[in-house]
Design a protein around this motif. Structure first.
Motif, PDB file in Angstrom:
ATOM      1  N   PRO A  82     -38.581   7.034  41.862  1.00  0.00           N
ATOM      2  CA  PRO A  82     -39.305   8.275  41.600  1.00  0.00           C
ATOM      3  C   PRO A  82     -39.136   8.790  40.159  1.00  0.00           C
ATOM      4  CG  PRO A  82     -38.099   8.447  43.663  1.00  0.00           C
ATOM      5  CD  PRO A  82     -37.669   7.170  43.005  1.00  0.00           C
ATOM      6  N   ASP A  83     -37.962   8.585  39.574  1.00  0.00           N
ATOM      7  CA  ASP A  83     -37.670   9.140  38.250  1.00  0.00           C
ATOM      8  C   ASP A  83     -37.130   8.052  37.331  1.00  0.00           C
ATOM      9  OD1 ASP A  83     -37.023  10.674  36.066  1.00  0.00           O
ATOM     10  OD2 ASP A  83     -35.763  12.101  37.161  1.00  0.00           O
ATOM     11  N   VAL A  84     -38.022   7.339  36.668  1.00  0.00           N
ATOM     12  CA  VAL A  84     -37.615   6.204  35.830  1.00  0.00           C
ATOM     13  C   VAL A  84     -36.638   6.613  34.730  1.00  0.00           C
ATOM     14  CG1 VAL A  84     -38.395   4.371  34.278  1.00  0.00           C
ATOM     15  CG2 VAL A  84     -39.670   4.855  36.368  1.00  0.00           C
ATOM     16  N   PRO A  85     -36.899   7.650  33.945  1.00  0.00           N
ATOM     17  CA  PRO A  85     -35.949   7.980  32.875  1.00  0.00           C
ATOM     18  C   PRO A  85     -34.522   8.238  33.381  1.00  0.00           C
ATOM     19  CG  PRO A  85     -37.995   9.152  32.510  1.00  0.00           C
ATOM     20  CD  PRO A  85     -38.094   8.513  33.878  1.00  0.00           C
ATOM     21  N   ALA A  86     -34.407   8.919  34.517  1.00  0.00           N
ATOM     22  CA  ALA A  86     -33.080   9.239  35.046  1.00  0.00           C
ATOM     23  C   ALA A  86     -32.410   8.054  35.727  1.00  0.00           C
ATOM     24  CB  ALA A  86     -33.181  10.402  36.032  1.00  0.00           C
ATOM     25  N   GLU A  87     -33.186   7.145  36.281  1.00  0.00           N
ATOM     26  CA  GLU A  87     -32.645   6.052  37.087  1.00  0.00           C
ATOM     27  C   GLU A  87     -32.685   4.687  36.418  1.00  0.00           C
ATOM     28  OE1 GLU A  87     -31.206   6.311  40.140  1.00  0.00           O
ATOM     29  OE2 GLU A  87     -31.387   8.479  39.937  1.00  0.00           O
ATOM     30  N   LEU A  88     -33.247   4.582  35.227  1.00  0.00           N
ATOM     31  CA  LEU A  88     -33.476   3.271  34.619  1.00  0.00           C
ATOM     32  C   LEU A  88     -32.204   2.444  34.494  1.00  0.00           C
ATOM     33  CD1 LEU A  88     -35.500   1.303  33.425  1.00  0.00           C
ATOM     34  CD2 LEU A  88     -35.102   2.370  31.197  1.00  0.00           C
ATOM     35  N   ASP A  89     -31.143   3.027  33.992  1.00  0.00           N
ATOM     36  CA  ASP A  89     -29.900   2.265  33.804  1.00  0.00           C
ATOM     37  C   ASP A  89     -29.360   1.734  35.133  1.00  0.00           C
ATOM     38  OD1 ASP A  89     -30.018   2.797  31.062  1.00  0.00           O
ATOM     39  OD2 ASP A  89     -28.938   4.681  31.310  1.00  0.00           O
ATOM     40  N   THR A  90     -29.351   2.574  36.143  1.00  0.00           N
ATOM     41  CA  THR A  90     -28.884   2.164  37.469  1.00  0.00           C
ATOM     42  C   THR A  90     -29.778   1.083  38.051  1.00  0.00           C
ATOM     43  OG1 THR A  90     -27.988   4.366  37.864  1.00  0.00           O
ATOM     44  CG2 THR A  90     -28.364   2.994  39.801  1.00  0.00           C
ATOM     45  N   MET A  91     -31.080   1.246  37.898  1.00  0.00           N
ATOM     46  CA  MET A  91     -32.027   0.267  38.431  1.00  0.00           C
ATOM     47  C   MET A  91     -31.891  -1.088  37.722  1.00  0.00           C
ATOM     48  SD  MET A  91     -33.583   1.782  40.911  1.00  0.00           S
ATOM     49  CE  MET A  91     -35.007   0.770  41.231  1.00  0.00           C
ATOM     50  N   LEU A  92     -31.670  -1.080  36.419  1.00  0.00           N
ATOM     51  CA  LEU A  92     -31.476  -2.343  35.700  1.00  0.00           C
ATOM     52  C   LEU A  92     -30.224  -3.063  36.190  1.00  0.00           C
ATOM     53  CD1 LEU A  92     -32.466  -1.344  32.061  1.00  0.00           C
ATOM     54  CD2 LEU A  92     -33.694  -2.909  33.588  1.00  0.00           C
ATOM     55  N   LEU A  93     -29.157  -2.318  36.429  1.00  0.00           N
ATOM     56  CA  LEU A  93     -27.934  -2.940  36.950  1.00  0.00           C
ATOM     57  C   LEU A  93     -28.164  -3.498  38.357  1.00  0.00           C
ATOM     58  CD1 LEU A  93     -25.325  -0.378  35.631  1.00  0.00           C
ATOM     59  CD2 LEU A  93     -25.619  -2.746  34.868  1.00  0.00           C
ATOM     60  N   LYS A  94     -28.930  -2.791  39.169  1.00  0.00           N
ATOM     61  CA  LYS A  94     -29.277  -3.304  40.507  1.00  0.00           C
ATOM     62  C   LYS A  94     -30.130  -4.568  40.395  1.00  0.00           C
ATOM     63  CE  LYS A  94     -29.064   1.037  43.051  1.00  0.00           C
ATOM     64  NZ  LYS A  94     -29.803   2.050  43.816  1.00  0.00           N
ATOM     65  N   ALA A  95     -31.019  -4.591  39.421  1.00  0.00           N
ATOM     66  CA  ALA A  95     -31.885  -5.760  39.230  1.00  0.00           C
ATOM     67  C   ALA A  95     -31.074  -6.995  38.861  1.00  0.00           C
ATOM     68  CB  ALA A  95     -32.934  -5.474  38.153  1.00  0.00           C
ATOM     69  N   VAL A  96     -30.033  -6.818  38.058  1.00  0.00           N
ATOM     70  CA  VAL A  96     -29.173  -7.962  37.693  1.00  0.00           C
ATOM     71  C   VAL A  96     -28.652  -8.632  38.958  1.00  0.00           C
ATOM     72  CG1 VAL A  96     -27.002  -8.645  36.606  1.00  0.00           C
ATOM     73  CG2 VAL A  96     -28.514  -7.038  35.434  1.00  0.00           C
ATOM     74  N   ASP A  97     -28.165  -7.826  39.889  1.00  0.00           N
ATOM     75  CA  ASP A  97     -27.665  -8.371  41.161  1.00  0.00           C
ATOM     76  C   ASP A  97     -28.796  -8.933  42.011  1.00  0.00           C
ATOM     77  OD1 ASP A  97     -25.042  -7.682  40.521  1.00  0.00           O
ATOM     78  OD2 ASP A  97     -25.163  -5.738  41.532  1.00  0.00           O
ATOM     79  N   ALA A  98     -29.904  -8.218  42.084  1.00  0.00           N
ATOM     80  CA  ALA A  98     -31.020  -8.623  42.953  1.00  0.00           C
ATOM     81  C   ALA A  98     -31.589  -9.980  42.553  1.00  0.00           C
ATOM     82  CB  ALA A  98     -32.121  -7.566  42.939  1.00  0.00           C
ATOM     83  N   VAL A  99     -31.688 -10.239  41.257  1.00  0.00           N
ATOM     84  CA  VAL A  99     -32.269 -11.513  40.809  1.00  0.00           C
ATOM     85  C   VAL A  99     -31.207 -12.571  40.548  1.00  0.00           C
ATOM     86  CG1 VAL A  99     -34.259 -10.307  39.832  1.00  0.00           C
ATOM     87  CG2 VAL A  99     -32.372 -10.974  38.320  1.00  0.00           C
ATOM     88  N   GLU A 100     -29.937 -12.186  40.760  1.00  0.00           N
ATOM     89  CA  GLU A 100     -28.798 -13.095  40.574  1.00  0.00           C
ATOM     90  C   GLU A 100     -28.756 -13.669  39.163  1.00  0.00           C
ATOM     91  OE1 GLU A 100     -29.298 -15.866  43.803  1.00  0.00           O
ATOM     92  OE2 GLU A 100     -28.363 -14.473  45.221  1.00  0.00           O
ATOM     93  N   ALA A 101     -28.998 -12.799  38.180  1.00  0.00           N
ATOM     94  CA  ALA A 101     -28.994 -13.221  36.780  1.00  0.00           C
ATOM     95  C   ALA A 101     -27.568 -13.491  36.308  1.00  0.00           C
ATOM     96  CB  ALA A 101     -29.623 -12.135  35.910  1.00  0.00           C
ATOM     97  N   ASP A 102     -27.442 -14.472  35.432  1.00  0.00           N
ATOM     98  CA  ASP A 102     -26.147 -14.687  34.783  1.00  0.00           C
ATOM     99  C   ASP A 102     -26.225 -14.406  33.280  1.00  0.00           C
ATOM    100  OD1 ASP A 102     -27.595 -16.989  34.172  1.00  0.00           O
ATOM    101  OD2 ASP A 102     -26.274 -18.328  35.275  1.00  0.00           O
ATOM    102  N   LEU A 103     -27.414 -14.021  32.813  1.00  0.00           N
ATOM    103  CA  LEU A 103     -27.618 -13.567  31.444  1.00  0.00           C
ATOM    104  C   LEU A 103     -28.793 -12.597  31.437  1.00  0.00           C
ATOM    105  CD1 LEU A 103     -27.178 -13.738  28.315  1.00  0.00           C
ATOM    106  CD2 LEU A 103     -28.816 -15.637  28.334  1.00  0.00           C
ATOM    107  N   VAL A 104     -28.648 -11.517  30.671  1.00  0.00           N
ATOM    108  CA  VAL A 104     -29.749 -10.573  30.466  1.00  0.00           C
ATOM    109  C   VAL A 104     -30.080 -10.591  28.979  1.00  0.00           C
ATOM    110  CG1 VAL A 104     -30.526  -8.186  30.647  1.00  0.00           C
ATOM    111  CG2 VAL A 104     -28.944  -9.108  32.359  1.00  0.00           C
ATOM    112  N   VAL A 105     -31.346 -10.790  28.671  1.00  0.00           N
ATOM    113  CA  VAL A 105     -31.817 -10.710  27.288  1.00  0.00           C
ATOM    114  C   VAL A 105     -32.713  -9.488  27.229  1.00  0.00           C
ATOM    115  CG1 VAL A 105     -33.085 -11.842  25.432  1.00  0.00           C
ATOM    116  CG2 VAL A 105     -31.687 -13.218  26.996  1.00  0.00           C
ATOM    117  N   VAL A 106     -32.265  -8.465  26.509  1.00  0.00           N
ATOM    118  CA  VAL A 106     -32.949  -7.176  26.520  1.00  0.00           C
ATOM    119  C   VAL A 106     -33.301  -6.740  25.105  1.00  0.00           C
ATOM    120  CG1 VAL A 106     -30.744  -5.911  26.551  1.00  0.00           C
ATOM    121  CG2 VAL A 106     -32.817  -4.789  27.355  1.00  0.00           C
TER     122      VAL A 106
END
Length: 137
Positions: A82-106
């Protein structure tokens, strides 16, 4: 060394994304890794704005186009909040786990005065992710 590379994508900032995607492509080619493009958009949109479904479709097309161009495995992972600016950091960390990434290029911008008070999203991701994070400017 790396098997799954996550690339956060802001669909509104294509030039910055292109730089990080080029770096991720080079690394994926070197290590035989796959790439997952991740976007996070609002779950509730204003009239006339891009819907979550449209954003997901745009991300899928971007992934498919890059897969054709690079010959790599490139997939899309779209998330909403619902609130991307407030939740973006948390959502990105959740995405790392969800996609089982071992490297993030940002992608990130050159630091400004505000970044000395509060870290950028890329800075927070690099600080709190449990995997390697490569910040591209």
């Amino acid at each position: 060394m790396y098997h799954k590379i996550m690339v956060p994508v802001d669909l509104q900032m294509q030039p910055m994304v292109e730089n990080s995607l080029n770096v991720a492509t080079d690394l994926a080619t070197l290590y035989g890794a796959s790439i997952t493009l991740v976007s996070i958009t609002p779950s509730v949109v204003a009239t006339g704005a891009t819907t979550p479904e449209q954003a997901a479709d745009e991300l899928k097309e971007m992934a498919a186009a890059h897969a054709r161009k690079s010959g790599l495995s490139v997939v899309a992972h779209h998330m909403t909040t619902p609130d991307v600016p407030a939740e973006l950091d948390t959502m990105l960390l959740k995405a790392v786990d969800a996609v089982e990434a071992d490297l993030v290029v940002v992608a990130s911008h050159e630091p400004g005065r505000a970044d000395y008070i509060s870290a950028s999203h890329a800075g927070r991701l690099a600080t709190f992710a449990k995997v390697a994070v490569l910040v591209v400017r």
